[in-house]
Design an enzyme around this catalytic site. Structure first.
Site, PDB file in Angstrom:
ATOM      1  N   ARG A 179       9.802  10.416 -12.975  1.00  8.05           N
ATOM      2  CA  ARG A 179      10.597   9.296 -12.583  1.00  8.05           C
ATOM      3  C   ARG A 179       9.185   8.751 -13.166  1.00  8.05           C
ATOM      4  O   ARG A 179       9.284   6.696 -13.523  1.00  8.05           O
ATOM      5  CB  ARG A 179      10.286   8.745 -10.618  1.00  8.05           C
ATOM      6  CG  ARG A 179      11.245   9.495 -10.398  1.00  8.05           C
ATOM      7  CD  ARG A 179      11.736   9.552  -8.898  1.00  8.05           C
ATOM      8  NE  ARG A 179      10.035  10.687  -9.089  1.00  8.05           N
ATOM      9  CZ  ARG A 179       9.502  10.922  -7.954  1.00  8.05           C
ATOM     10  NH1 ARG A 179       9.916  10.802  -6.441  1.00  8.05           N
ATOM     11  NH2 ARG A 179       8.766  12.345  -7.412  1.00  8.05           N
ATOM     12  N   SER A 205      11.950  11.053  -1.248  1.00  2.00           N
ATOM     13  CA  SER A 205      13.003  11.888   0.090  1.00  2.00           C
ATOM     14  C   SER A 205      11.965  11.329   1.214  1.00  2.00           C
ATOM     15  O   SER A 205      11.957  10.401   2.313  1.00  2.00           O
ATOM     16  CB  SER A 205      13.234  12.671  -0.517  1.00  2.00           C
ATOM     17  OG  SER A 205      14.061  12.496  -1.168  1.00  2.00           O
TER      18      SER A 205
HETATM   19  N1  COA Z   1      15.113  10.255  -7.265  1.00  2.15           N
HETATM   20  C1  COA Z   1      14.050   9.701  -6.520  1.00  2.15           C
HETATM   21  N2  COA Z   1      13.831  11.075  -6.336  1.00  2.15           N
HETATM   22  C2  COA Z   1      13.365  12.122  -6.880  1.00  2.15           C
HETATM   23  C3  COA Z   1      13.986  12.365  -8.070  1.00  2.15           C
HETATM   24  C4  COA Z   1      14.541  11.514  -8.562  1.00  2.15           C
HETATM   25  N3  COA Z   1      15.330  11.794  -9.896  1.00  2.15           N
HETATM   26  N4  COA Z   1      13.574  13.963  -8.607  1.00  2.15           N
HETATM   27  C5  COA Z   1      12.079  14.084  -7.815  1.00  2.15           C
HETATM   28  N5  COA Z   1      11.970  12.819  -6.544  1.00  2.15           N
HETATM   29  C6  COA Z   1      11.743  13.026  -5.389  1.00  2.15           C
HETATM   30  C7  COA Z   1      12.301  13.599  -4.259  1.00  2.15           C
HETATM   31  O1  COA Z   1      12.807  12.747  -3.784  1.00  2.15           O
HETATM   32  C8  COA Z   1      11.061  14.121  -4.090  1.00  2.15           C
HETATM   33  O2  COA Z   1      10.020  13.895  -3.254  1.00  2.15           O
HETATM   34  P1  COA Z   1       8.844  13.945  -1.713  1.00  2.15           P
HETATM   35  O3  COA Z   1       8.308  15.222  -2.779  1.00  2.15           O
HETATM   36  O4  COA Z   1       8.892  12.815  -0.902  1.00  2.15           O
HETATM   37  O5  COA Z   1      10.300  14.497  -1.100  1.00  2.15           O
HETATM   38  C9  COA Z   1       9.530  14.692  -4.785  1.00  2.15           C
HETATM   39  O6  COA Z   1      10.758  13.803  -6.228  1.00  2.15           O
HETATM   40  C10 COA Z   1       9.268  15.884  -5.042  1.00  2.15           C
HETATM   41  O7  COA Z   1      10.819  16.743  -5.885  1.00  2.15           O
HETATM   42  P2  COA Z   1      11.861  17.850  -5.648  1.00  2.15           P
HETATM   43  O8  COA Z   1      13.053  17.450  -6.291  1.00  2.15           O
HETATM   44  O9  COA Z   1      12.005  17.325  -4.153  1.00  2.15           O
HETATM   45  O10 COA Z   1      11.024  19.120  -5.922  1.00  2.15           O
HETATM   46  P3  COA Z   1      10.448  19.814  -4.778  1.00  2.15           P
HETATM   47  O11 COA Z   1       8.741  19.558  -5.484  1.00  2.15           O
HETATM   48  O12 COA Z   1      10.531  19.192  -3.494  1.00  2.15           O
HETATM   49  O13 COA Z   1      10.733  21.119  -5.079  1.00  2.15           O
HETATM   50  C11 COA Z   1      11.098  22.847  -6.188  1.00  2.15           C
HETATM   51  C12 COA Z   1      11.109  21.849  -6.497  1.00  2.15           C
HETATM   52  C13 COA Z   1      12.421  23.457  -5.055  1.00  2.15           C
HETATM   53  C14 COA Z   1      12.357  22.948  -7.667  1.00  2.15           C
HETATM   54  C15 COA Z   1      10.460  24.170  -6.264  1.00  2.15           C
HETATM   55  O14 COA Z   1       9.402  24.401  -4.640  1.00  2.15           O
HETATM   56  C16 COA Z   1      10.636  25.413  -5.968  1.00  2.15           C
HETATM   57  O15 COA Z   1      10.409  25.750  -7.151  1.00  2.15           O
HETATM   58  N6  COA Z   1      10.797  26.372  -5.146  1.00  2.15           N
HETATM   59  C17 COA Z   1      11.207  27.499  -5.051  1.00  2.15           C
HETATM   60  C18 COA Z   1      10.617  28.742  -4.996  1.00  2.15           C
HETATM   61  C19 COA Z   1       9.848  29.217  -6.396  1.00  2.15           C
HETATM   62  O16 COA Z   1      10.299  28.975  -7.003  1.00  2.15           O
HETATM   63  N7  COA Z   1       8.527  28.158  -5.977  1.00  2.15           N
HETATM   64  C20 COA Z   1       7.841  28.369  -7.196  1.00  2.15           C
HETATM   65  C21 COA Z   1       8.131  27.449  -8.481  1.00  2.15           C
HETATM   66  S1  COA Z   1       7.233  27.684 -10.494  1.00  2.15           S
END
Ligand code: COA
Length: 165
Positions: A95, A133
């Protein structure tokens, strides 16, 4: 990597809840791949506002118009989930510049864990570049209007969750 795996993209996230920014990103990616699996991570460390079942259901509702998109939950390593669903590409949204460092770290770690899978970045429409989010949750919790940032069903779920219908 086989050609068929290259045609399957996995878009992982916590989706707590799914926003118009996420939907925009999936809609942009949908014509580029044969199949997109939206992987809703349990992410217990984030203390999600919605439980996994609700996050999956809301994402399914919001993405129902895209026939090649499927929503699945996972509570494992992302690398294992990607292997399990036969994904060849990991899709992430960028973003703003501030996303870069975290995304670079995650892409590099995932390259180490699943070298056969490439991470691909797309940018959402500018009007969604500031949505997250947690911001949406915070505004909804305090009674603000988030209808411009989320699907009507997500808006209703947020109101119900915080009893502000
Ligand atoms: N539009 C709006 N918001 C967006 C967006 C978009 N296109 N892309 C990302 N965001 C926001 C999300 O809403 C989120 O907001 P928040 O933190 O305020 O709730 C933030 O950006 C982070 O993005 P998100 O897509 O939710 O990713 P995350 O960081 O929560 O999740 C995972 C990342 C789930 C992919 C990662 O934690 C994971 O892989 N988990 C599994 C365990 C694992 O394998 N860990 C090792 C990884 S190397």
């Amino acid at each position: 990597m086989s050609l068929s795996r290259q045609r399957v993209a996995v878009y992982p996230g916590t989706f707590d809840p799914i926003t118009n920014g996420h939907i925009d990103l999936v809609a942009r990616a949908a014509p580029l791949f044969e199949r997109i699996v939206v992987g809703v991570a349990e992410s217990p460390h984030k203390g999600p506002g919605f439980d996994l079942k609700d996050r999956i259901e809301l994402a399914q509702i919001c993405l129902a118009d895209l026939p090649n998109v499927e929503v699945l939950g996972f509570d494992t390593l992302l690398a294992d989930f990607v292997r399990r669903v036969g994904g060849g590409v990991l899709l992430r949204g960028l973003r703003a510049v501030s996303d870069f460092e975290y995304e670079f770290q995650m892409a590099s770690m995932n390259r180490h864990l699943i070298p056969e899978v490439e991470t691909l970045f797309l940018t959402p429409a500018e009007k969604y570049s500031f949505i997250s989010s947690s911001l949406v949750r915070e505004i909804a919790r305090l009674g603000g209007d988030v209808s411009g940032f989320v699907h009507p069903r997500v808006d209703a779920a947020l109101k119900k969750r915080w009893q502000r219908a």
